[in-house]
Design a protein around this motif. Structure first.
Motif, mmCIF file in Angstrom:
data_model
loop_
_atom_site.group_PDB
_atom_site.id
_atom_site.type_symbol
_atom_site.label_atom_id
_atom_site.label_comp_id
_atom_site.label_asym_id
_atom_site.label_seq_id
_atom_site.Cartn_x
_atom_site.Cartn_y
_atom_site.Cartn_z
ATOM 1 N N GLN A 1 0.810 -1.219 0.000
ATOM 2 C CA GLN A 1 0.000 0.000 0.000
ATOM 3 C C GLN A 1 0.847 1.273 0.000
ATOM 4 O O GLN A 1 0.321 2.373 -0.202
ATOM 5 C CB GLN A 1 -0.903 0.024 1.243
ATOM 6 N N ALA A 2 2.159 1.130 0.235
ATOM 7 C CA ALA A 2 3.013 2.313 0.425
ATOM 8 C C ALA A 2 3.403 2.928 -0.916
ATOM 9 O O ALA A 2 3.899 2.243 -1.806
ATOM 10 C CB ALA A 2 4.269 1.919 1.208
ATOM 11 N N GLU A 3 3.214 4.220 -1.013
ATOM 12 C CA GLU A 3 3.540 4.949 -2.253
ATOM 13 C C GLU A 3 5.040 4.904 -2.559
ATOM 14 O O GLU A 3 5.449 4.952 -3.721
ATOM 15 C CB GLU A 3 3.121 6.416 -2.137
ATOM 16 N N GLN B 1 7.065 2.463 -2.150
ATOM 17 C CA GLN B 1 7.515 1.145 -2.603
ATOM 18 C C GLN B 1 7.349 1.087 -4.121
ATOM 19 O O GLN B 1 6.218 1.143 -4.618
ATOM 20 C CB GLN B 1 6.672 0.055 -1.901
ATOM 21 N N PRO C 1 7.911 3.362 -6.578
ATOM 22 C CA PRO C 1 7.063 4.498 -6.966
ATOM 23 C C PRO C 1 6.699 4.403 -8.445
ATOM 24 O O PRO C 1 7.541 4.067 -9.270
ATOM 25 C CB PRO C 1 7.932 5.712 -6.685
ATOM 26 N N LYS D 1 1.265 0.730 -9.495
ATOM 27 C CA LYS D 1 -0.042 0.942 -8.863
ATOM 28 C C LYS D 1 -0.054 0.321 -7.466
ATOM 29 O O LYS D 1 0.207 -0.874 -7.310
ATOM 30 C CB LYS D 1 -1.139 0.296 -9.724
ATOM 31 N N VAL D 2 -0.331 1.128 -6.459
ATOM 32 C CA VAL D 2 -0.412 0.604 -5.085
ATOM 33 C C VAL D 2 -1.667 -0.241 -4.942
ATOM 34 O O VAL D 2 -2.603 -0.128 -5.730
ATOM 35 C CB VAL D 2 -0.437 1.735 -4.031
ATOM 36 N N VAL D 3 -1.712 -1.088 -3.898
ATOM 37 C CA VAL D 3 -2.933 -1.858 -3.680
ATOM 38 C C VAL D 3 -3.878 -1.073 -2.771
ATOM 39 O O VAL D 3 -3.466 -0.157 -2.045
ATOM 40 C CB VAL D 3 -2.668 -3.257 -3.072
ATOM 41 N N GLY D 4 -5.147 -1.409 -2.834
ATOM 42 C CA GLY D 4 -6.153 -0.775 -1.988
ATOM 43 C C GLY D 4 -6.109 -1.357 -0.588
ATOM 44 O O GLY D 4 -5.024 -1.465 -0.005
#
Lengths: 242, 242, 242, 242, 242, 242
Positions: A140-142, A144, A146, A149-152
């Protein structure tokens, strides 16, 4: 709904069959992509029958366990990936953790299944759940990778451990698996090395079926025969309470 | 869906407004029948402002509280029934319990809302929840008024108490009430005697809104501004885990 | 500080001596008014030695227990009031509850001591604590005897039960009673019928003393030899965290 | 050993069969006297099948339930006493409590079995356990019928509830009932009105058998097929830890 | 019975004396082989008196601690093995874990004693228990040194920590050590560096003795003066509930 | 009082502002030395806004976070030290642990603030608290840098996590921060990257203020508007219970 996905994080190679086989088969049937990560093969601690054959090596046991798991996954409709981290004890390096983060990012699961948070009979199990949760948080971390697409916030569920009460596991969710029960049973029967558990987990499914019926009330018309129990760890967000 | 119903069991006459006003307005809007049972008026313990006016009697306070509650219920779209059992302490006779059983049987609620199971600041609250659960169990019994339709297994939720952590209340369910917030705020403003709580519960709704968003993930497109938190006590039975 | 007061709610007539005798003596010495309410004499369940004398009646036992308790209270500096509600089982009517509310209103205690919230060996004990808390809540209500001064929010503490761990009682507060230990011991020695407990509770005070020292650290200069353990139930509000 | 005795406190007339039938048959076989107290017949809440027959009255249902229970008790080798206190809700007066105290005093049980301490599906069950514990405490008091022999400290066990995890019931004791399983099954089959539960509780016995084997280890030679799970509430005092 | 064995896993070199000295002496007397594994000497964190002497080095402290522990073990009748892993903080590598697995395999213990699962005052303690449990699980695995005899399911007990309630440790088992008390006291007196604890743990033994007596009931004839408390972590499998 | 000190152990560089900013400003004002240790900058997991700017590197994010934290610390009156251990996941080597031990030894804090012991949304937080406690224990050991002054037993508090109930965090201590609220708000406004949290934590302070007032009672004259909640982990030792 074709693009929805589910993730199962399994400590040993058979856990996903006994404990989440119905969920996999059911969601697969309903259009989900299903992915299983086996952190180990359970080669040392959950392959007693194989070891007793004699003339065994760790590599032979792992190969046998892999084959069983792949056949079961195939029947259920799941992709399976083996991390081969060893068992009894399972140890998860940060590198392995990051590999699981990558799985999250690629899969974008709608929900995640793993072990109970406590299990005095098996320390590999709670570790698998811990890792499943930690990888989810990192995914979820931005910061990681960058740009990726991050997970919800996919809900996390603990599937049923062997001795539920000792594990302080409480099923707050029952999944009706009646329509896929035959598929799950076929997958179970791939586990040649643990035949003594086939009937055990059939009885588990029947008991959870009876309990599920009770929890919708005797006035309900839906006929549930087999169910799986889950403990949802994360909150539900909803627009209707019934 | 027009015949679905919900039941709120409220210890004092204002509790349903602060704690479940959003759920009532939202489900009403979506076609539910909403019924509130107020076990007492909160006339002794939750009417400080009225008592300080001087020249008060218990009957005057009860009348004022009833009027406020009726106006709030009207705004939210709920029927309200007052059991007038007294407060501080609330005491529930078996006769009153059976009156509540009759409400269950008549209403056939799809879900039930009441107080947290523990509240060290207010012993009337857990008692109301206890009674709500006991009446539900009796309403399920075939031997209770045989011939009458028994109730199914409506899920039970504990709504938010005043000091949540001290009450060991954990919200495992967030209800998005953004679209009915203005209605809830108008109902809240009927509570003239507890004006100091208007902003308190507005802030509660904002905080729960932020948390609800976090629990669906930052990638979600749904915009939640106001929410109510609930602790679901009874298990969910479902066919989909996402 | 001369007008500060403390309240002890004791299920049986000797409990306040073993469990809170140090607190009473210490606060009395420091200018507090100390009041003890004994809900029963412990005449049936905690007077084994008296019953074994033969030729006993319930009235004789109660008289003997009252006398012991009065002498102990006198040594500690406390007023004592007997509600004489019976024991094994203790039962508290709403009338008795309201009598305790009146005590709160008259005394306006700065803090309240009673039993642990659970005690599998003695159901009278948790009931006494329940009643102590419920009376406190009612004494805070503006609608209870309007015009009388309501009570504030006196902290509530559970004093030490007999088998602490079984009672899930955890001492989060240690009271240094070194300077009043001799007084407490003299009060203890009034309990002729329970001589076997004198040394038991002396050892309790020594153990708690060692633990209290450990919790201020070995670098502390204060020399604690005897202590009483308490579990504070209600939050602290403060302006300094050290 | 001929003079040892055991006591079962059962909320409804069938509970002792499903939940403790093995313990009764086994201890009876080993020379114990076994006594069951049924606080109610379960006539309102646990006799659905009878009520659906039509033309039923509460007295007819009670008679049918009594007959079933007596036959089952007979097969197991237990005496059974019916307190007929009503169910859904069960209410226990102090008079009934004292009647149970008398049973303790007369029987002098070596151990006591009753329900789990929590059961969100059935409030009669925890009440039965509460009463079983309270009666035990009173039966220990010297001031209760002075001159009568007081009881010692018989261990208390909670037998298995229907949905164990929801009841926070944890089996810390497994009783091997393999040698009396056929007897228990015959007793179960007396419960004509709840035939749907026969196989359910047979599966329970098989699962607990598997778990019991696991808890003695795979190296053990004892072959356990059927077991009952119990949660021991009171501590063990022993001279050997193996 | 001559071939039965017991295992104690002690974080620091004195823990086994204070906390399990009675169990060792008693079982030794009754024919058991007793083995103690000390993971560290407690050289940094539990040797304050030695460090204050001045002119100390870590090696000198370790030597002094080893000598004390060996003398105490000798008095109790135990073999002792030092892993010398360091303390404050204790760290256990997988290599050390496997060394403990080997101890299990060689000893085949009938039961295992270690620390409480939580201890906010001492993080070495719960780690020792964790390792004791993990080694036990690995020693049960067929794939660990195939061909070697696996271990069964020896019960695991947590012995008494220093501040029991803070550690959430609950004694569900009392061991009567009256007949070996003098031996335990002599072993305690080997701990020259912690003389302030001699009387502390003598009082602990007396208190547990009183509690043990209460838990067999006042009608019991067995006279218990000294006892040790244990929390059994694993279930009991039995054929008799009294 | 000029030589008293406080220590805050913060997982990420902004945590100490939202969660303990009032405590820092208040104690600073009252003569304490305040020191903050930031184990990481929160550069990966708590800097979403910065990453979304594009053209970012991990070093740029860390620099921006450091600057914000230093400005906030300056406003509050705290020294701040950055350990730069990385986040999402945070990992603490024994070397870093010993660096924190040195901080304890040098600072000799009168109390310590860190995160909640559980946080399912953020595994860095409980790790920070674990490390804060373990370093405190080691700093108490005589064998750690013999000759250096050991630390006493400074109380440990858990400050408020984001979703309190999910973290099983219960505020047993409220700190009145009304007089320093403006300072805290100015420090909060340094956190440019998390502007959405400014009002969130302002509402938190208002809610805790209302609750603090309730916990001193409506009869109290002290006017509390803003407060911070803390969970005290370690026992209090006192000479007065009011």
């Amino acid at each position: 709904m074709a693009d929805k996905a589910m993730l199962v994080v399994s400590a040993h190679s058979a856990d996903f069959v006994w404990r989440a086989g119905g969920a996999i088969a059911l969601h697969k049937k309903n259009g989900y992509r299903a992915k299983v990560v086996c952190l180990s093969f359970g080669e040392r601690g959950e392959s007693a029958k194989l070891w007793r054959k004699g003339e065994m090596t760790i590599e032979k046991v792992k190969a046998a366990r892999r084959e069983e798991a792949e056949r079961a996954a195939d029947i259920l409709g799941a992709e399976v990936e083996f991390f081969d981290l060893g068992d009894y004890p399972l140890r998860v390096s940060d590198e392995a953790l990051m590999r699981l983060v990558d799985v999250y990012r690629e899969l974008q699961p709608a929900f995640v299944l793993s072990h109970s948070q406590k299990d005095p009979y098996n320390f590999d199990h709670p570790l698998a759940m811990h890792v499943a949760q930690e990888a989810r948080i990192i995914a979820q971390a931005e910061g990681q990778n960058p740009g990726q697409k991050v997970v919800g916030a996919p809900p996390v569920y603990a599937f049923e451990p062997h001795q539920t009460e000792q594990c302080e596991w409480i099923p707050n969710t029952f999944l009706d698996i009646t329509e896929v029960w035959e598929t799950k049973r076929r997958a179970i029967e791939c586990m040649a090395g643990q035949e003594h558990l086939w009937d055990y987990y059939t009885r588990v499914a029947l008991q959870r079926g009876v309990q599920a019926k009770r929890n919708i009330g005797i006035t309900a018309t839906r006929d549930i025969q087999y169910a799986e129990g889950y403990q949802r760890i994360t909150p539900t967000v909803t627009g209707d309470l019934s």
